[in-house]
Design an enzyme around this catalytic site. Structure first.
Site, mmCIF file in Angstrom:
data_model
loop_
_atom_site.group_PDB
_atom_site.id
_atom_site.type_symbol
_atom_site.label_atom_id
_atom_site.label_comp_id
_atom_site.label_asym_id
_atom_site.label_seq_id
_atom_site.Cartn_x
_atom_site.Cartn_y
_atom_site.Cartn_z
ATOM 1 N N ASP A 8 0.855 -1.184 0.000
ATOM 2 C CA ASP A 8 0.000 0.000 0.000
ATOM 3 C C ASP A 8 0.891 1.233 0.000
ATOM 4 O O ASP A 8 1.623 1.491 0.952
ATOM 5 C CB ASP A 8 -0.893 -0.011 1.243
ATOM 6 C CG ASP A 8 -1.981 1.052 1.192
ATOM 7 O OD1 ASP A 8 -2.102 1.730 0.163
ATOM 8 O OD2 ASP A 8 -2.709 1.204 2.198
ATOM 9 N N ASP A 103 -2.754 2.311 -6.112
ATOM 10 C CA ASP A 103 -1.695 2.346 -5.105
ATOM 11 C C ASP A 103 -1.688 1.149 -4.162
ATOM 12 O O ASP A 103 -0.970 1.152 -3.164
ATOM 13 C CB ASP A 103 -1.834 3.620 -4.281
ATOM 14 C CG ASP A 103 -3.113 3.642 -3.456
ATOM 15 O OD1 ASP A 103 -4.148 3.170 -3.964
ATOM 16 O OD2 ASP A 103 -3.089 4.124 -2.314
ATOM 17 N N GLU A 104 -2.457 0.124 -4.460
ATOM 18 C CA GLU A 104 -2.635 -0.963 -3.492
ATOM 19 C C GLU A 104 -2.819 -2.289 -4.222
ATOM 20 O O GLU A 104 -3.533 -2.362 -5.214
ATOM 21 C CB GLU A 104 -3.862 -0.646 -2.630
ATOM 22 C CG GLU A 104 -4.137 -1.610 -1.517
ATOM 23 C CD GLU A 104 -5.394 -1.229 -0.744
ATOM 24 O OE1 GLU A 104 -5.697 -1.914 0.243
ATOM 25 O OE2 GLU A 104 -6.078 -0.251 -1.133
#
Length: 384
Positions: A8, A103-104
């Site tokens: 993350d 983003d994860e």
């Protein structure tokens, strides 16, 4: 026994902006729309968060909390490019990757031959390479399943690594606060605490039947999670069927005017989530979800190729006409069609500029400045 890494990025959009402009480092920074156009905050750095600034907060309110806040417009093209570079690093270690947003992602390294098969060392290498090659930081969690890996990645944010080896799962889960469980919102956590339930160890004192009676279908899930059990595989081709956001309120919303007052904030959060998706997705429907004071849930939906706030306002009024009463939770969402299947005409999912949200929100009452955005059960937002 699986070896799962959950990665993350730390305040992703803001981190990219600070990387590209060193003058922004160490100063309260947010990515979002301008306050004079009813913009909202997409994400912010930790300096801004120390003032109480949060994702999906109206920019004007954020500026009141932090007068020195620097707000820059979002650049989704740049963020997607950085996200693609991060994914290429992931692919050097495993092809079993399940992206959740730009983003994860989950990475299954169970069968990876890198680093002598050590998931911990793989996570360390990934974090180091992202830092050195791309100039941003990633927090990571390593665990035997997705549930624990996601919790672990949030344990030492920012720029942290938490490892839960199989032998430590039992001890870790027994001490885990119930508020950390994905799906347990603030109101539910407070209710549990009043009943003497503060940790997963306390939850285990209830049978599966008792949990189901108290929390419905989620009770069956709670029975597994409080024991650290999660059999979900990392889905390589994880085509999304929908995206939604929701908020549980500390006090029930009694009337339709109160319901509608929450629309701009939730709509802003939904837009931010959608902007983090690949352009391969097309909106095919819109829906609203309400949970009444007696915990019964109702969903109202319609087919739609757009996601205007007026669509959600109409659905909300239809929900009110179906049943009038106080609600404790409100959610907005859209159904998605994956354009890779070749079905349906190609069209842009949503406008990317955060300022365009303002015009869609125009005409609806803004939330009171005394209200701050509540988190939907789970994480704060897609930008970490």
């Amino acid at each position: 026994m699986r070896k799962i890494i959950h990665c993350d990025c730390d305040c992703f959009y803001a981190s990219v902006e600070m990387r590209d402009d060193p003058n922004l480092r160490g100063r309260p920074l947010a990515v979002g729309g301008s306050s004079d156009r009813r913009g909202v905050i997409s994400t912010c750095n930790y300096e801004a968060r120390s003032y109480g600034v949060r994702s999906a907060m109206p920019t004007a309110h954020a500026k009141r909390l932090c007068p020195d806040l620097i707000v820059v417009p979002g650049n989704m093209k740049k963020y997607r490019e950085v996200s693609a570079e991060i994914r290429q690093i992931f692919l050097d270690y495993s092809d079993r990757i399940e992206p959740l947003s730009l983003d994860e992602a989950y990475i299954d390294v169970t069968d990876s031959g890198h680093c002598d098969g050590s998931a911990t060392r793989i996570a360390e290498q990934i974090r180091a390479r992202v830092r050195e090659q791309l100039g941003i930081t990633i927090s990571a969690g390593v665990a035997p399943n997705k549930f624990l890996a996601k919790i672990a990645s949030d344990w030492r944010k920012p720029d942290g690594l938490t490892v839960i080896p199989p032998a430590a799962v039992e001890e870790f889960v027994l001490r885990l606060p119930v508020a950390k469980i994905h799906g347990v919102g603030r109101v539910t956590a407070e209710k549990m605490q009043r009943q003497g339930i503060r940790t997963c160890a306390d939850l285990r004192n209830l049978s599966q039947v008792e949990l189901a009676q108290r929390y419905g279908k989620f009770g069956n899930r709670l029975y597994q999670l409080c024991r650290g059990q999660d059999d979900r595989p990392v889905s390589v081709d994880s085509s999304r069927k929908s995206v939604s956001v929701e908020r549980t309120f500390s006090e029930d919303l009694p009337g339709i005017a109160d319901w509608e007052q929450q629309l701009p904030l939730l709509y802003g959060r939904l837009q931010e989530r959608l902007e983090g998706l690949s352009a391969r997705y097309q909106v095919s429907g819109a829906f609203v979800k309400v949970k009444y004071a007696d915990f019964t849930t109702s969903t109202q939906e319609r087919a739609s190729h757009s996601s205007r706030i007026s669509d959600f306002k109409q659905l909300l009024r239809q929900s009110w006409e179906r049943r009038q009463g106080a609600i404790r939770l409100l959610g907005l969402g859209v159904k998605l069609k994956d354009l890779r299947t070749g079905e349906g005409p190609e069209q842009l999912l949503l406008p990317l500029e955060l300022e365009r949200k303002a015009s869609a929100i125009e005409g609806l009452p803004q939330p009171s400045s005394s209200l701050t955005p509540g988190s939907s059960p789970g994480s704060e937002g897609g930008a970490g």
